[in-house]
Design a protein around this motif. Structure first.
Motif, PDB file in Angstrom:
ATOM      1  N   ALA A 277       1.291  14.997 -13.059  1.00 13.84           N
ATOM      2  CA  ALA A 277       1.737  13.888 -13.899  1.00 13.84           C
ATOM      3  C   ALA A 277       3.139  13.447 -13.500  1.00 13.84           C
ATOM      4  N   PHE A 278       4.014  14.405 -13.195  1.00 16.54           N
ATOM      5  CA  PHE A 278       5.355  14.067 -12.715  1.00 16.54           C
ATOM      6  C   PHE A 278       5.251  13.250 -11.427  1.00 16.54           C
ATOM      7  N   MET A 279       4.377  13.683 -10.521  1.00 18.95           N
ATOM      8  CA  MET A 279       4.176  12.970  -9.257  1.00 18.95           C
ATOM      9  C   MET A 279       3.696  11.549  -9.506  1.00 18.95           C
ATOM     10  N   ALA A 280       2.728  11.384 -10.426  1.00 16.38           N
ATOM     11  CA  ALA A 280       2.216  10.057 -10.740  1.00 16.38           C
ATOM     12  C   ALA A 280       3.317   9.178 -11.331  1.00 16.38           C
ATOM     13  N   GLY A 281       4.113   9.743 -12.230  1.00 16.83           N
ATOM     14  CA  GLY A 281       5.203   8.978 -12.821  1.00 16.83           C
ATOM     15  C   GLY A 281       6.229   8.551 -11.793  1.00 16.83           C
ATOM     16  N   MET A 282       6.544   9.441 -10.882  1.00 15.15           N
ATOM     17  CA  MET A 282       7.499   9.144  -9.824  1.00 15.15           C
ATOM     18  C   MET A 282       6.966   8.064  -8.890  1.00 15.15           C
ATOM     19  N   LEU A 283       5.696   8.171  -8.491  1.00 18.87           N
ATOM     20  CA  LEU A 283       5.090   7.178  -7.608  1.00 18.87           C
ATOM     21  C   LEU A 283       4.991   5.813  -8.282  1.00 18.87           C
ATOM     22  N   ALA A 284       4.614   5.804  -9.555  1.00 15.79           N
ATOM     23  CA  ALA A 284       4.525   4.534 -10.276  1.00 15.79           C
ATOM     24  C   ALA A 284       5.892   3.862 -10.340  1.00 15.79           C
ATOM     25  N   TRP A 285       6.931   4.645 -10.558  1.00 20.61           N
ATOM     26  CA  TRP A 285       8.295   4.094 -10.610  1.00 20.61           C
ATOM     27  C   TRP A 285       8.693   3.530  -9.250  1.00 20.61           C
ATOM     28  N   LEU A 286       8.415   4.265  -8.179  1.00 19.41           N
ATOM     29  CA  LEU A 286       8.769   3.785  -6.834  1.00 19.41           C
ATOM     30  C   LEU A 286       7.982   2.539  -6.466  1.00 19.41           C
ATOM     31  N   ALA A 287       6.716   2.469  -6.876  1.00 13.55           N
ATOM     32  CA  ALA A 287       5.915   1.275  -6.600  1.00 13.55           C
ATOM     33  C   ALA A 287       6.529   0.058  -7.282  1.00 13.55           C
ATOM     34  N   ALA A 288       6.983   0.240  -8.522  1.00 10.52           N
ATOM     35  CA  ALA A 288       7.617  -0.865  -9.246  1.00 10.52           C
ATOM     36  C   ALA A 288       8.932  -1.283  -8.607  1.00 10.52           C
ATOM     37  N   GLU A 289       9.550  -0.377  -7.853  1.00 14.52           N
ATOM     38  CA  GLU A 289      10.805  -0.660  -7.146  1.00 14.52           C
ATOM     39  C   GLU A 289      10.566  -1.085  -5.703  1.00 14.52           C
ATOM     40  N   SER A 290       9.301  -1.457  -5.390  1.00 14.14           N
ATOM     41  CA  SER A 290       8.934  -1.893  -4.034  1.00 14.14           C
ATOM     42  C   SER A 290       9.182  -0.806  -2.988  1.00 14.14           C
ATOM     43  N   TRP A 291       9.010   0.441  -3.392  1.00 11.56           N
ATOM     44  CA  TRP A 291       9.091   1.601  -2.498  1.00 11.56           C
ATOM     45  C   TRP A 291      10.480   1.774  -1.875  1.00 11.56           C
ATOM     46  N   ARG A 292      11.503   1.394  -2.606  1.00 10.77           N
ATOM     47  CA  ARG A 292      12.864   1.611  -2.123  1.00 10.77           C
ATOM     48  C   ARG A 292      13.219   3.089  -2.219  1.00 10.77           C
ATOM     49  N   LEU A 293      13.736   3.668  -1.135  1.00  8.14           N
ATOM     50  CA  LEU A 293      14.061   5.096  -1.109  1.00  8.14           C
ATOM     51  C   LEU A 293      15.558   5.378  -1.113  1.00  8.14           C
TER      52      LEU A 293
END
Length: 301
Positions: free
Chosen positions: A250-266
């Motif tokens: 669930a942590f991984m999903a939350g993190m990925l969803a957040w990064l997707a919303a940020e256009s995968w900015r690292l």
């Protein structure tokens, strides 16, 4: 599927979990780290395709209903007449151990979807499929394609069981981590992958290669490391724990969803890294607070 979506190859299996009030009774519960991540992403509103193989038994029907009910795209799934892999959970004070029944099952006969990788913004690699053949070879090929054409996100969920080859498994997971753009790992995973090295040091070493690295520490919170050398720590969200199975996914999903919303900015500045960790922690807490392995409802970013 748009470039904001996530491709998730890997296993969808059945966890047999002891009932809290009757440990002799095992409850069949759909699981598998990749499937959990896919369901979590879909429930959080991120487009996601699952590329596993569904078997021909009643368990597979339960798994398919779970995935499709959450909104996961199953068009890239394989199909088989073989039965579904079973994972017998053994909860303890130090977490949940598993004993896997993988022989002659459909779960690890993964379809090769490397040609589809460029269609996705990110590819997740992790779970048992990363270390159990014949799936491991498919996951490795998909990861190589993602490293070239997409964003490779790795969760080296290290499992210890007599059915797994420990030395080979850790070697495969280390290779995935070094190929990744994003690594999410627990402190226990890091200690097993790089024994004799302090987990924080392993994270900093990985981050120096230009990766975004996140270390989770259960109830002690999480820390993000960036290529710039900054480390940002966030405490775990307080919650009355009912269940810990699936919290890391669930942590991984939350993190990925957040990064997707940020256009995968690292290259995240400290305040955005903190926001990412806080969101992922909130998603993990929503799982720990109830029986099951997925967020109870979509949460806005």
């Amino acid at each position: 599927m748009n470039r904001g979506g996530v491709l998730v190859p890997g296993e969808a299996l059945i966890d047999l979990v002891p009932e809290p009030d009757d440990p002799e009774t095992l409850r069949a519960q759909p699981g598998g780290a990749p499937a959990n991540v896919a369901v979590g992403l879909a429930r959080l509103g991120t487009p996601v395709a699952f590329a596993g193989t569904l078997g021909g038994d009643a368990f597979a029907g339960s798994i398919e209903r779970r995935l499709s009910g959450a909104g996961v795209d199953l068009s890239l799934c394989g199909r088989s007449v073989l039965p579904t892999t079973l994972a017998v959970a053994d909860p303890g004070r130090d977490g949940t151990a598993y004993h896997f029944h993988t022989d002659r099952t459909a779960t690890f006969e993964l379809p090769d979807r490397t040609v589809d990788v460029p269609r996705f913004g990110a590819v997740y690699a992790g779970g048992l499929a990363a270390v159990v053949e014949p799936a491991a070879s498919v996951v490795a090929a998909t990861a190589r394609a993602a490293a070239r054409h997409s964003l490779l996100v790795v969760d080296p969920n290290v499992r210890e069981d007599r059915t797994l080859e420990a030395g080979r498994s850790t070697g495969l997971l280390r290779e995935l981590c070094t190929a990744a753009h994003v690594v999410k790992a627990s402190d226990e995973d890091l200690a097993r992958l790089w024994p004799g090295r302090e987990p924080h040091a392993s994270c900093r070493e990985l981050a120096r290669g230009g990766r975004l690295v996140v270390m989770t520490r259960g109830a002690r919170g999480s820390t993000a490391y960036t290529a710039a050398g900054a480390a940002v720590a966030v405490p775990a969200e307080p919650v009355e724990v009912v269940n810990t199975i699936g919290a890391g996914d669930a942590f991984m999903a939350g993190m990925l969803a957040w990064l997707a919303a940020e256009s995968w900015r690292l290259d995240l500045p400290p305040d955005r890294a903190e926001a990412m960790l806080g969101h992922a922690s909130h998603i993990a807490a929503s799982v720990c607070a109830q029986a099951g392995t997925e967020p109870v409802a979509p949460l806005p970013l």
